[in-house]
Scaffold this motif. Sequence first.
Motif, mmCIF file in Angstrom:
data_model
loop_
_atom_site.group_PDB
_atom_site.id
_atom_site.type_symbol
_atom_site.label_atom_id
_atom_site.label_comp_id
_atom_site.label_asym_id
_atom_site.label_seq_id
_atom_site.Cartn_x
_atom_site.Cartn_y
_atom_site.Cartn_z
ATOM 1 N N GLY A 4 61.354 -118.421 6.274
ATOM 2 C CA GLY A 4 61.831 -119.760 6.050
ATOM 3 C C GLY A 4 62.037 -120.491 7.084
ATOM 4 O O GLY A 4 62.493 -119.812 8.250
ATOM 5 N N GLN A 23 60.322 -125.918 3.238
ATOM 6 C CA GLN A 23 59.127 -124.869 3.531
ATOM 7 C C GLN A 23 57.856 -125.922 3.899
ATOM 8 O O GLN A 23 57.313 -125.407 4.968
ATOM 9 C CB GLN A 23 58.496 -124.159 2.146
ATOM 10 C CG GLN A 23 59.326 -123.198 1.711
ATOM 11 C CD GLN A 23 59.410 -121.779 2.737
ATOM 12 O OE1 GLN A 23 60.252 -121.653 3.347
ATOM 13 N NE2 GLN A 23 58.308 -121.179 2.732
ATOM 14 N N GLU A 65 55.444 -116.124 3.204
ATOM 15 C CA GLU A 65 55.758 -116.649 2.044
ATOM 16 C C GLU A 65 55.639 -118.299 1.983
ATOM 17 O O GLU A 65 56.695 -118.912 1.796
ATOM 18 C CB GLU A 65 57.120 -116.054 1.443
ATOM 19 C CG GLU A 65 57.264 -114.837 1.316
ATOM 20 C CD GLU A 65 56.561 -114.002 0.042
ATOM 21 O OE1 GLU A 65 56.038 -115.028 -0.533
ATOM 22 O OE2 GLU A 65 56.476 -112.865 -0.042
ATOM 23 N N PRO A 66 54.694 -118.785 2.476
ATOM 24 C CA PRO A 66 54.614 -120.231 2.844
ATOM 25 C C PRO A 66 54.691 -121.181 1.372
ATOM 26 O O PRO A 66 55.064 -122.084 1.611
ATOM 27 C CB PRO A 66 53.197 -120.319 3.334
ATOM 28 C CG PRO A 66 52.443 -119.345 2.719
ATOM 29 C CD PRO A 66 53.348 -118.012 2.644
ATOM 30 N N ASN A 74 56.868 -120.704 -1.151
ATOM 31 C CA ASN A 74 58.108 -120.184 -1.625
ATOM 32 C C ASN A 74 58.837 -121.311 -2.001
ATOM 33 O O ASN A 74 59.187 -122.472 -1.298
ATOM 34 C CB ASN A 74 59.165 -119.468 -0.567
ATOM 35 C CG ASN A 74 60.417 -118.823 -1.177
ATOM 36 O OD1 ASN A 74 60.605 -118.739 -2.256
ATOM 37 N ND2 ASN A 74 61.281 -118.855 -0.390
#
Length: 314
Positions: A89, A147, A166-167, A169
């Motif tokens: 993040g 994000q 985790e792009p 998310n």
Amino acid sequence: MTDAAAVIETRGLTKRYRGGHTAVDRLDLRVPAGSVFGFLGPNGSGKTTTIRLLLGLLAPTSGTATVLGAPMPRASRAVLPRVGALIEGPALYGYLSGRDNLVRYDSADPSADPRTRRARVAGALDRVGLGAAAARKAKTYSLGMKQRLGLAAALLQPRSLLVLDEPTNGLDPQGMREIRTLIRELAADGTTVFLSSHLLDEIEQVCTHAAVMNRGALIAQGSVAELAARTRGRLSVTGPDPADAARVLKEHGITDLAVTEDRVTGEVPADAELADINAALVRAGVRVRAFGQERASLEDAFVALTGEGFDVAG
């Protein structure tokens, strides 16, 4: 995986913390140039620690890591300007607008040209779909918008390598599709993308290669097609007699049976012969319209490799 130069390569890479916990254990990883590389593993498998080692944020206990042909962390100053990263993040200034956050990030980059800053910031915002929200304060952004802004920061300059943790998310389905499209476009332009995600269907849709970690160790790597091909797909039998078909399949060792109105699927034992199972259905008088083995998915391969389930829905 020897058909392309390696953008990332590790040899025996190990990270052991005080107290004896080994987060990464003798990792031999190879990421081909131009690939979209999925990095998979259950929580606690060592993925984030590996990424931190690759970016020079942690020093290894032993072993080596090479990124863009240079040793890390020793060559961090030369390598990192060519690497865009979104890890765990984005860190944002809530009181600044989205645009001003990117200006602040770019100003801190000694390799960034201040004469092109405004144009590059505007281009990065447009590329992730935040052009219309550029003037809003970041504290008003949703998780998905944050994000996107973090991804925009990674795209302020041309990158040889993009590392994404985790792009998608917090993104809605439309946002996830847009980010997948963007990743494909970046790869088509020659950027290697290293993507860690808990969404197996996302990895399967966008990645060309993947690696699977479990308990700090690398247990498989290769093209997505190769990994899936290592696993036998589920047997599928379609016809008007699904209950009878399920009974015969169970008698012949088929497990994890799932029955619908006109279809039965199940897991085939490694030593089973499909021809024998088909013949058994015929002998039992079961009417069959279609019989065959489905293509194994990346999820099937993951479960077979790790023995663990994986969150595929997010």
